[in-house]
Design an enzyme around this catalytic site. Structure first.
Site, PDB file in Angstrom:
ATOM      1  N   GLY A 110      68.525  -0.563   1.453  1.00 54.62           N
ATOM      2  CA  GLY A 110      69.894  -0.573   0.940  1.00 54.62           C
ATOM      3  C   GLY A 110      70.623  -1.835   1.369  1.00 54.62           C
ATOM      4  O   GLY A 110      70.046  -2.926   1.365  1.00 54.62           O
TER       5      GLY A 110
ATOM      6  N   GLU B 223      51.241 -24.487  -3.307  1.00 51.52           N
ATOM      7  CA  GLU B 223      49.760 -24.392  -3.335  1.00 51.52           C
ATOM      8  C   GLU B 223      49.280 -23.837  -4.680  1.00 51.52           C
ATOM      9  O   GLU B 223      48.285 -23.119  -4.739  1.00 51.52           O
ATOM     10  CB  GLU B 223      49.254 -23.469  -2.215  1.00 51.52           C
ATOM     11  CG  GLU B 223      49.575 -23.971  -0.836  1.00 51.52           C
ATOM     12  CD  GLU B 223      48.556 -24.966  -0.343  1.00 51.52           C
ATOM     13  OE1 GLU B 223      47.653 -25.320  -1.124  1.00 51.52           O
ATOM     14  OE2 GLU B 223      48.692 -25.393   0.804  1.00 51.52           O
TER      15      GLU B 223
HETATM   16  P1  TGC Z   1      40.714 -30.687 -13.357  1.00 50.13           P
HETATM   17  O1  TGC Z   1      40.220 -31.618 -14.398  1.00 50.13           O
HETATM   18  O2  TGC Z   1      40.583 -29.212 -13.577  1.00 50.13           O
HETATM   19  O3  TGC Z   1      40.016 -31.011 -11.959  1.00 50.13           O
HETATM   20  C1  TGC Z   1      39.883 -32.329 -11.477  1.00 50.13           C
HETATM   21  C2  TGC Z   1      38.676 -32.351 -10.558  1.00 50.13           C
HETATM   22  O4  TGC Z   1      38.922 -31.495  -9.428  1.00 50.13           O
HETATM   23  C3  TGC Z   1      37.951 -30.426  -9.369  1.00 50.13           C
HETATM   24  N1  TGC Z   1      38.693 -29.237  -8.930  1.00 50.13           N
HETATM   25  C4  TGC Z   1      38.635 -28.762  -7.679  1.00 50.13           C
HETATM   26  N2  TGC Z   1      37.928 -29.141  -6.616  1.00 50.13           N
HETATM   27  C5  TGC Z   1      38.105 -28.457  -5.470  1.00 50.13           C
HETATM   28  N3  TGC Z   1      38.957 -27.413  -5.350  1.00 50.13           N
HETATM   29  C6  TGC Z   1      39.697 -27.019  -6.404  1.00 50.13           C
HETATM   30  N4  TGC Z   1      40.557 -26.007  -6.253  1.00 50.13           N
HETATM   31  C7  TGC Z   1      39.550 -27.685  -7.631  1.00 50.13           C
HETATM   32  N5  TGC Z   1      40.123 -27.560  -8.854  1.00 50.13           N
HETATM   33  C8  TGC Z   1      39.585 -28.518  -9.634  1.00 50.13           C
HETATM   34  C9  TGC Z   1      37.391 -30.340 -10.776  1.00 50.13           C
HETATM   35  O5  TGC Z   1      36.099 -29.791 -10.759  1.00 50.13           O
HETATM   36  C10 TGC Z   1      37.415 -31.787 -11.208  1.00 50.13           C
HETATM   37  O6  TGC Z   1      36.323 -32.435 -10.581  1.00 50.13           O
HETATM   38  P2  TGC Z   1      35.584 -33.684 -11.296  1.00 50.13           P
HETATM   39  O7  TGC Z   1      34.536 -34.105 -10.330  1.00 50.13           O
HETATM   40  O8  TGC Z   1      35.035 -33.128 -12.594  1.00 50.13           O
HETATM   41  O9  TGC Z   1      36.616 -34.721 -11.543  1.00 50.13           O
HETATM   42  O10 TGC Z   1      42.231 -31.086 -13.045  1.00 50.13           O
HETATM   43  P3  TGC Z   1      43.537 -30.869 -13.875  1.00 50.13           P
HETATM   44  O11 TGC Z   1      44.264 -32.170 -13.856  1.00 50.13           O
HETATM   45  O12 TGC Z   1      43.235 -30.240 -15.208  1.00 50.13           O
HETATM   46  O13 TGC Z   1      44.365 -29.846 -12.967  1.00 50.13           O
HETATM   47  C11 TGC Z   1      43.889 -28.569 -12.730  1.00 50.13           C
HETATM   48  C12 TGC Z   1      44.910 -27.733 -11.902  1.00 50.13           C
HETATM   49  C13 TGC Z   1      46.178 -27.541 -12.725  1.00 50.13           C
HETATM   50  C14 TGC Z   1      44.276 -26.391 -11.638  1.00 50.13           C
HETATM   51  C15 TGC Z   1      45.228 -28.391 -10.563  1.00 50.13           C
HETATM   52  O14 TGC Z   1      45.675 -29.661 -10.699  1.00 50.13           O
HETATM   53  C16 TGC Z   1      46.121 -27.576  -9.665  1.00 50.13           C
HETATM   54  O15 TGC Z   1      45.598 -26.877  -8.819  1.00 50.13           O
HETATM   55  N6  TGC Z   1      47.498 -27.667  -9.751  1.00 50.13           N
HETATM   56  C17 TGC Z   1      48.383 -27.054  -8.753  1.00 50.13           C
HETATM   57  C18 TGC Z   1      48.860 -28.120  -7.792  1.00 50.13           C
HETATM   58  C19 TGC Z   1      49.049 -27.594  -6.394  1.00 50.13           C
HETATM   59  O16 TGC Z   1      48.555 -26.552  -6.020  1.00 50.13           O
HETATM   60  N7  TGC Z   1      49.758 -28.353  -5.597  1.00 50.13           N
HETATM   61  C20 TGC Z   1      49.938 -27.997  -4.227  1.00 50.13           C
HETATM   62  C21 TGC Z   1      50.526 -29.140  -3.448  1.00 50.13           C
HETATM   63  S1  TGC Z   1      50.310 -28.974  -1.691  1.00 50.13           S
HETATM   64  C22 TGC Z   1      51.282 -27.695  -1.271  1.00 50.13           C
HETATM   65  O17 TGC Z   1      51.876 -27.025  -2.029  1.00 50.13           O
HETATM   66  C23 TGC Z   1      51.343 -27.451   0.190  1.00 50.13           C
HETATM   67  S2  TGC Z   1      52.373 -26.161   0.670  1.00 50.13           S
HETATM   68  C24 TGC Z   1      51.806 -26.073   2.242  1.00 50.13           C
HETATM   69  C25 TGC Z   1      52.477 -25.123   3.108  1.00 50.13           C
HETATM   70  O18 TGC Z   1      53.634 -25.352   3.506  1.00 50.13           O
HETATM   71  O19 TGC Z   1      51.778 -24.156   3.517  1.00 50.13           O
HETATM   72  P1  FAD Z   2      56.367 -27.208 -12.042  1.00 53.64           P
HETATM   73  O1  FAD Z   2      54.993 -27.722 -12.070  1.00 53.64           O
HETATM   74  O2  FAD Z   2      57.442 -28.017 -12.688  1.00 53.64           O
HETATM   75  O3  FAD Z   2      56.391 -25.730 -12.665  1.00 53.64           O
HETATM   76  C1  FAD Z   2      57.567 -25.129 -13.210  1.00 53.64           C
HETATM   77  C2  FAD Z   2      57.153 -23.838 -13.930  1.00 53.64           C
HETATM   78  O4  FAD Z   2      56.236 -24.155 -14.979  1.00 53.64           O
HETATM   79  C3  FAD Z   2      56.422 -22.846 -13.030  1.00 53.64           C
HETATM   80  O5  FAD Z   2      56.786 -21.528 -13.383  1.00 53.64           O
HETATM   81  C4  FAD Z   2      54.958 -23.073 -13.385  1.00 53.64           C
HETATM   82  O6  FAD Z   2      54.152 -21.928 -13.128  1.00 53.64           O
HETATM   83  C5  FAD Z   2      55.069 -23.360 -14.867  1.00 53.64           C
HETATM   84  N1  FAD Z   2      53.924 -24.113 -15.363  1.00 53.64           N
HETATM   85  C6  FAD Z   2      53.408 -25.259 -14.856  1.00 53.64           C
HETATM   86  N2  FAD Z   2      52.346 -25.641 -15.565  1.00 53.64           N
HETATM   87  C7  FAD Z   2      52.181 -24.721 -16.564  1.00 53.64           C
HETATM   88  C8  FAD Z   2      51.252 -24.569 -17.624  1.00 53.64           C
HETATM   89  N3  FAD Z   2      50.258 -25.449 -17.801  1.00 53.64           N
HETATM   90  N4  FAD Z   2      51.404 -23.510 -18.447  1.00 53.64           N
HETATM   91  C9  FAD Z   2      52.414 -22.614 -18.257  1.00 53.64           C
HETATM   92  N5  FAD Z   2      53.313 -22.703 -17.259  1.00 53.64           N
HETATM   93  C10 FAD Z   2      53.205 -23.741 -16.427  1.00 53.64           C
HETATM   94  N6  FAD Z   2      53.604 -30.097  -2.039  1.00 53.64           N
HETATM   95  C11 FAD Z   2      52.875 -30.980  -1.294  1.00 53.64           C
HETATM   96  O7  FAD Z   2      52.216 -31.858  -1.817  1.00 53.64           O
HETATM   97  N7  FAD Z   2      52.848 -30.864   0.075  1.00 53.64           N
HETATM   98  C12 FAD Z   2      53.548 -29.920   0.743  1.00 53.64           C
HETATM   99  O8  FAD Z   2      53.493 -29.854   1.976  1.00 53.64           O
HETATM  100  C13 FAD Z   2      54.361 -29.005  -0.016  1.00 53.64           C
HETATM  101  N8  FAD Z   2      55.144 -28.102   0.616  1.00 53.64           N
HETATM  102  C14 FAD Z   2      56.033 -27.364  -0.117  1.00 53.64           C
HETATM  103  C15 FAD Z   2      56.997 -26.589   0.550  1.00 53.64           C
HETATM  104  C16 FAD Z   2      57.945 -25.885  -0.171  1.00 53.64           C
HETATM  105  C17 FAD Z   2      59.029 -25.122   0.546  1.00 53.64           C
HETATM  106  C18 FAD Z   2      57.910 -25.890  -1.598  1.00 53.64           C
HETATM  107  C19 FAD Z   2      58.900 -25.084  -2.394  1.00 53.64           C
HETATM  108  C20 FAD Z   2      56.965 -26.644  -2.250  1.00 53.64           C
HETATM  109  C21 FAD Z   2      56.036 -27.406  -1.523  1.00 53.64           C
HETATM  110  N9  FAD Z   2      55.130 -28.270  -2.171  1.00 53.64           N
HETATM  111  C22 FAD Z   2      54.354 -29.133  -1.445  1.00 53.64           C
HETATM  112  C23 FAD Z   2      55.187 -28.438  -3.627  1.00 53.64           C
HETATM  113  C24 FAD Z   2      54.518 -27.308  -4.414  1.00 53.64           C
HETATM  114  O9  FAD Z   2      53.137 -27.358  -4.322  1.00 53.64           O
HETATM  115  C25 FAD Z   2      54.995 -27.411  -5.868  1.00 53.64           C
HETATM  116  O10 FAD Z   2      56.358 -27.060  -5.883  1.00 53.64           O
HETATM  117  C26 FAD Z   2      54.193 -26.530  -6.797  1.00 53.64           C
HETATM  118  O11 FAD Z   2      52.874 -27.001  -6.938  1.00 53.64           O
HETATM  119  C27 FAD Z   2      54.847 -26.399  -8.189  1.00 53.64           C
HETATM  120  O12 FAD Z   2      55.216 -27.639  -8.707  1.00 53.64           O
HETATM  121  P2  FAD Z   2      56.703 -27.869  -9.293  1.00 53.64           P
HETATM  122  O13 FAD Z   2      57.672 -27.382  -8.281  1.00 53.64           O
HETATM  123  O14 FAD Z   2      56.792 -29.269  -9.734  1.00 53.64           O
HETATM  124  O15 FAD Z   2      56.802 -26.880 -10.531  1.00 53.64           O
END
Ligand code: TGC
Ligand code: FAD
Length: 390
Positions: free
Chosen positions: A345, A369
């Protein structure tokens, strides 16, 4: 401080070894005694409790699974359990440790030279150095391949230009692992604090993950020495490989946050008298339905995490397994937190109880992530064979 037992509805604790349970108990006691008492204040002030960093190191919470280089070398299930205990306290506390281990130490361990490993890993494990991971940019979050940050080969090193945003630990870091395109190919660079042309700024005003420091990184003609490029791991798969490590820890960790919310709601429902004299909220069917749903989903989330752990320990885990686990467990924890908040609540919106803090934190955890949508698309691609990101 009251003792705490995590939900063990299907006797899932019987799936852990004695050693794993011992690691969990040690971290659980530490979190209860030293971390939880700091959180209300830290969350109000939007401050990370820096004094805990040496204790994290002593407890083996930094780079826990890395073998050698003064790192603890724990198994992946034990690591998952300790992430769970940290996130029972706060997602920002777990974030600090998972960024240091999975996003800073792991890339140096996996893609670094022997000199880089010797130089940085022991100090990072001891908490003498803090690190951050710079992948996301203002216009490249879900699509990191669209990054604008560039590296250019210059005499004796590489010149970096670009901006990173939303970077956990950025302003408190001694080193940043920055991802930039060199001749069109993504590469990792270690940028040390104090390097000319490198600066950070704090992002204030968050309503989520307030206990964690979130920053921008700015590189303007920032020249790093040649030996600061990670020599192995070229292409987007290098940073994505690090994300697979960190997402694994998150899939475990959020079960801890969900547990905290469930236990708070259960205790509250047993005490809170509603309508009839001496009839607690827990005696009403609608309230029981919410508690049962929480227990049901937490149990399933824990079993999923354990299976991910078994696959990881067997060397068979794939990125799409991790995506399913991260997506499922973050959504589960967020739903549990929202129901728990509802059951409290008006008390559900005040920080005397941890639920609203967890609920707000989990909004971030479901986004960073890889957002829930992105992980759904990763699994969609795996089961259909058709990528639908673009
Ligand atoms: P795509 O063409 O699918 O892949 C490019 C190359 O990467 C390989 N691959 C991976 N390898 C290892 N682990 C994975 N999870 C992988 N996913 C893909 C893939 O096989 C390929 O390899 P190669 O040798 O053929 O070149 O790439 P794309 O450009 O189409 O993107 C795919 C997508 C959207 C899934 C990817 O870019 C993605 O995961 N986007 C989300 C970005 C994200 O998670 N950002 C996080 C930033 S760090 C963060 O948030 C830290 S918070 C930390 C905290 O406070 O705890
Ligand atoms: P966007 O990519 O602009 O997404 C906006 C919306 O569009 C979301 O709902 C998403 O799901 C949707 N969307 C995106 N792509 C598609 C698609 N293809 N089809 C349909 N919908 C889609 N990053 C780092 O590198 N290092 C860090 O240490 C780190 N720490 C973080 C800490 C905090 C507190 C926060 C909030 C973020 C952090 N991040 C870090 C960044 C984080 O990984 C990104 O915010 C996240 O990956 C999403 O990217 P964006 O915010 O640009 O959203």
């Amino acid at each position: 401080m009251a003792s705490y037992e995590s939900l063990n509805y299907m006797e899932e604790d019987s799936l852990f070894t004695e050693d794993e349970l011992m690691v969990r108990k040690t971290v659980r006691d530490f979190v209860t005694a030293e971390v939880m008492p700091t959180l209300q204040e830290a969350n109000r002030k939007e401050e990370f409790p820096m004094h805990l960093i040496p204790r994290f190191a002593e407890m083996g919470l930094l780079g826990s699974t890395i073998q050698g280089y003064d790192c603890p070398g724990l198994g992946h299930i034990a690591y998952g359990l300790l992430m769970q205990e940290l996130e029972r306290a706060d997602s920002g506390i777990r974030s600090f440790c998972s960024v240091q281990g999975a996003l800073v130490m792991y890339p140096i361990f996996a893609y670094g030279s022997e000199e880089q490993k010797k130089k940085y890993l022991p100090k990072l494990a001891k908490g003498e150095l803090i690190g951050c991971f710079g992948l996301t940019e203002p216009d490249a979050g879900s699509n990191p391949g669209g990054m604008l940050t560039r590296a250019e080969k210059v005499k004796g090193g590489f010149k970096l230009n670009g901006n990173k945003m939303w970077i956990t630990n950025g302003c408190i870091s001694d080193i940043a692992v920055v991802w930039a395109k060199l001749d069109g190919e993504v590469r990792g660079f270690i940028v040390e604090k104090g390097t000319k042309g490198f600066s950070t700024s704090t992002m204030k005003g968050k309503f989520s993950l307030r206990v964690s420091v979130t920053s921008e990184l700015h590189m303007q003609d920032c020249v790093v020495p040649e030996e600061n490029m990670l020599p192995h791991g070229a292409g987007l798969r290098a940073p994505l490989g690090c994300l697979t490590q960190a997402r694994y820890g998150i899939a475990w960790g959020v079960v801890g946050a969900a547990n905290a919310c469930y236990h708070t709601a259960l205790n509250y429902a047993k005490d809170r008298v509603i309508f009839e004299k001496s009839k607690p909220l827990a005696a009403y069917q609608l309230a029981q339905a919410k508690l049962v749903k929480m227990a049901q989903e937490i149990t399933k989330g824990q079993l999923l995490a354990i299976q991910m752990g078994r696959l990881k320990e067997a060397g068979r885990i794939q990125p799409h397994h991790v995506s399913l686990g991260k997506m499922n467990n973050c959504r589960m924890a967020l739903d549990v937190a929202r129901d728990a908040r509802d059951m409290l609540g008006a008390n559900g919106i005040i920080d005397e109880y941890p639920v609203i803090r967890h609920m707000n934190n989990l909004e971030t955890v479901n986004t960073y992530e890889g957002t829930e949508d992105i992980h759904r698309l990763v699994v969609g691609q795996q089961i259909t064979g058709i990528p639908a990101f673009r």
